[in-house]
Design a protein around this motif. Structure first.
Motif, PDB file in Angstrom:
ATOM      1  N   GLY A   4      14.770  15.603  21.279  1.00 29.50           N
ATOM      2  CA  GLY A   4      15.415  16.867  21.630  1.00 29.50           C
ATOM      3  C   GLY A   4      16.879  16.873  21.300  1.00 29.50           C
ATOM      4  O   GLY A   4      17.466  15.862  20.967  1.00 29.50           O
ATOM      5  N   LEU A   5      17.444  18.035  21.419  1.00 27.37           N
ATOM      6  CA  LEU A   5      18.871  18.210  21.179  1.00 27.37           C
ATOM      7  C   LEU A   5      19.571  18.294  22.510  1.00 27.37           C
ATOM      8  O   LEU A   5      19.201  19.100  23.355  1.00 27.37           O
ATOM      9  CB  LEU A   5      19.078  19.505  20.388  1.00 27.37           C
ATOM     10  CG  LEU A   5      20.482  20.087  20.410  1.00 27.37           C
ATOM     11  CD1 LEU A   5      21.409  19.194  19.600  1.00 27.37           C
ATOM     12  CD2 LEU A   5      20.481  21.482  19.841  1.00 27.37           C
ATOM     13  N   ARG A   6      20.576  17.452  22.716  1.00 27.92           N
ATOM     14  CA  ARG A   6      21.341  17.516  23.946  1.00 27.92           C
ATOM     15  C   ARG A   6      22.632  18.259  23.675  1.00 27.92           C
ATOM     16  O   ARG A   6      23.393  17.919  22.798  1.00 27.92           O
ATOM     17  CB  ARG A   6      21.648  16.107  24.461  1.00 27.92           C
ATOM     18  CG  ARG A   6      22.470  16.101  25.727  1.00 27.92           C
ATOM     19  CD  ARG A   6      22.513  14.726  26.358  1.00 27.92           C
ATOM     20  NE  ARG A   6      21.240  14.345  26.943  1.00 27.92           N
ATOM     21  CZ  ARG A   6      20.807  14.755  28.122  1.00 27.92           C
ATOM     22  NH1 ARG A   6      21.520  15.582  28.835  1.00 27.92           N
ATOM     23  NH2 ARG A   6      19.646  14.346  28.580  1.00 27.92           N
ATOM     24  N   ASP A   7      22.868  19.330  24.421  1.00 26.88           N
ATOM     25  CA  ASP A   7      24.113  20.087  24.316  1.00 26.88           C
ATOM     26  C   ASP A   7      24.652  20.217  25.726  1.00 26.88           C
ATOM     27  O   ASP A   7      24.146  20.997  26.518  1.00 26.88           O
ATOM     28  CB  ASP A   7      23.853  21.461  23.713  1.00 26.88           C
ATOM     29  CG  ASP A   7      25.136  22.263  23.573  1.00 26.88           C
ATOM     30  OD1 ASP A   7      26.155  21.648  23.239  1.00 26.88           O
ATOM     31  OD2 ASP A   7      25.106  23.477  23.823  1.00 26.88           O
ATOM     32  N   VAL A  12      17.387  20.717  24.367  1.00 25.88           N
ATOM     33  CA  VAL A  12      16.586  21.739  23.714  1.00 25.88           C
ATOM     34  C   VAL A  12      15.248  21.141  23.305  1.00 25.88           C
ATOM     35  O   VAL A  12      15.189  20.110  22.644  1.00 25.88           O
ATOM     36  CB  VAL A  12      17.312  22.284  22.466  1.00 25.88           C
ATOM     37  CG1 VAL A  12      16.443  23.303  21.752  1.00 25.88           C
ATOM     38  CG2 VAL A  12      18.646  22.900  22.860  1.00 25.88           C
ATOM     39  N   ASP A  13      14.192  21.808  23.700  1.00 25.79           N
ATOM     40  CA  ASP A  13      12.844  21.393  23.334  1.00 25.79           C
ATOM     41  C   ASP A  13      12.683  21.521  21.825  1.00 25.79           C
ATOM     42  O   ASP A  13      12.993  22.561  21.249  1.00 25.79           O
ATOM     43  CB  ASP A  13      11.856  22.308  24.061  1.00 25.79           C
ATOM     44  CG  ASP A  13      10.415  21.875  23.874  1.00 25.79           C
ATOM     45  OD1 ASP A  13      10.114  21.190  22.870  1.00 25.79           O
ATOM     46  OD2 ASP A  13       9.594  22.228  24.735  1.00 25.79           O
ATOM     47  N   PRO A  14      12.205  20.467  21.153  1.00 23.84           N
ATOM     48  CA  PRO A  14      12.014  20.552  19.700  1.00 23.84           C
ATOM     49  C   PRO A  14      11.073  21.679  19.300  1.00 23.84           C
ATOM     50  O   PRO A  14      11.158  22.198  18.192  1.00 23.84           O
ATOM     51  CB  PRO A  14      11.454  19.185  19.312  1.00 23.84           C
ATOM     52  CG  PRO A  14      11.124  18.478  20.575  1.00 23.84           C
ATOM     53  CD  PRO A  14      11.850  19.152  21.695  1.00 23.84           C
ATOM     54  N   ALA A  19       9.983  26.846  16.603  1.00 28.22           N
ATOM     55  CA  ALA A  19       9.687  28.279  16.692  1.00 28.22           C
ATOM     56  C   ALA A  19      10.742  29.090  15.948  1.00 28.22           C
ATOM     57  O   ALA A  19      10.429  30.037  15.224  1.00 28.22           O
ATOM     58  CB  ALA A  19       9.616  28.705  18.165  1.00 28.22           C
ATOM     59  N   ALA A  20      12.013  28.709  16.108  1.00 30.18           N
ATOM     60  CA  ALA A  20      13.090  29.409  15.402  1.00 30.18           C
ATOM     61  C   ALA A  20      12.930  29.248  13.902  1.00 30.18           C
ATOM     62  O   ALA A  20      13.116  30.199  13.138  1.00 30.18           O
ATOM     63  CB  ALA A  20      14.450  28.881  15.863  1.00 30.18           C
ATOM     64  N   ARG A  21      12.557  28.039  13.466  1.00 28.33           N
ATOM     65  CA  ARG A  21      12.350  27.789  12.042  1.00 28.33           C
ATOM     66  C   ARG A  21      11.229  28.636  11.474  1.00 28.33           C
ATOM     67  O   ARG A  21      11.254  28.999  10.298  1.00 28.33           O
ATOM     68  CB  ARG A  21      12.046  26.305  11.794  1.00 28.33           C
ATOM     69  CG  ARG A  21      13.262  25.395  11.936  1.00 28.33           C
ATOM     70  CD  ARG A  21      12.891  23.955  11.664  1.00 28.33           C
ATOM     71  NE  ARG A  21      12.277  23.822  10.350  1.00 28.33           N
ATOM     72  CZ  ARG A  21      11.423  22.864  10.010  1.00 28.33           C
ATOM     73  NH1 ARG A  21      11.058  21.967  10.892  1.00 28.33           N
ATOM     74  NH2 ARG A  21      10.927  22.811   8.799  1.00 28.33           N
ATOM     75  N   LEU A  31      18.459  29.367  21.196  1.00 26.36           N
ATOM     76  CA  LEU A  31      19.267  28.289  20.613  1.00 26.36           C
ATOM     77  C   LEU A  31      20.743  28.680  20.582  1.00 26.36           C
ATOM     78  O   LEU A  31      21.624  27.860  20.840  1.00 26.36           O
ATOM     79  CB  LEU A  31      18.787  27.960  19.196  1.00 26.36           C
ATOM     80  CG  LEU A  31      17.451  27.250  19.067  1.00 26.36           C
ATOM     81  CD1 LEU A  31      17.092  27.067  17.592  1.00 26.36           C
ATOM     82  CD2 LEU A  31      17.471  25.904  19.786  1.00 26.36           C
ATOM     83  N   VAL A  32      21.007  29.943  20.260  1.00 23.78           N
ATOM     84  CA  VAL A  32      22.393  30.426  20.240  1.00 23.78           C
ATOM     85  C   VAL A  32      23.004  30.266  21.626  1.00 23.78           C
ATOM     86  O   VAL A  32      24.120  29.762  21.770  1.00 23.78           O
ATOM     87  CB  VAL A  32      22.464  31.901  19.767  1.00 23.78           C
ATOM     88  CG1 VAL A  32      23.870  32.468  19.981  1.00 23.78           C
ATOM     89  CG2 VAL A  32      22.063  32.011  18.301  1.00 23.78           C
TER      90      VAL A  32
END
Length: 197
Positions: A4-7, A12-14, A19-21, A31-32
């Protein structure tokens, strides 16, 4: 890092990225929301202007939406977004330079909008970040971009070179010159505003 992405404190769930891709606009909007603070902070640091930073972020997310299907996950999503943001900031500064004559940083609020939400930055502020921030703003735009991208966002020389459209050697030279100029500016005046030496 891994799955996942840590912000900040959020991961963020991969599947959200996938889904965005695949063209899911609501997933991209999520994501924004998750990455906006960091993206805006970078734009603000590169442009040293609140209005310009908002324009850069808008342009960066527009480009990201158009190119999200090409994101392969070789780097973290934030790193990919930071590269797009840096490129947009560079283009924006070039356009602004052609249309305006005032120096960067003139006539805007010098408060960094991310300080309240970033404890590490708050600690730095207490140690003199205000003075450092003004010095960074005073750097020529090309040197400031190299310093911020490397020293604040930890991008490697190769990534900086690609995003600024320069060679790796030029990226290293700009970073070296920017750091040297920062040291010189910070050594001239101490915390009381008294000239050193």
């Amino acid at each position: 890092m891994g799955n996942g992405l840590r912000d900040g404190s959020r991961v963020v769930d991969p599947e959200l990225i996938a889904a965005a891709r695949s063209g899911d606009r609501s997933a991209f909007e999520q994501l924004v929301r998750l990455t906006y603070a960091g993206t805006y902070a970078l734009a603000w640091r590169l442009t040293a202007n609140e209005e310009d930073a908002r324009d850069v972020v808008q342009d960066a997310y527009l480009r990201a939406w158009k190119g999200i299907d090409g994101f392969r996950g070789d780097a973290e999503l934030t790193t990919w977004l930071y590269r797009i943001t840096a490129n947009c900031a560079s283009s924006h500064i070039s356009r602004r330079r052609r249309h305006r004559t005032e120096p960067l940083g003139e006539g805007h609020d010098h408060a960094d909008p991310t300080l309240a939400s970033d404890p590490a930055l708050a600690v730095d502020v207490s140690a003199g970040l205000g003075r450092l921030g003004r010095a960074v703003e005073a750097l020529p735009a090309k040197l400031r971009a190299a310093v911020v991208l490397h020293d604040v966002y930890d991008l490697p020389h190769q990534a900086i070179a690609e995003e600024l459209g320069i060679s790796v050697t030029a990226a290293k030279v700009r970073l070296h010159r920017g750091r040297r100029l920062l040291r010189e500016m910070l050594e001239v005046v101490d915390d009381r505003g008294v000239r050193a030496g």
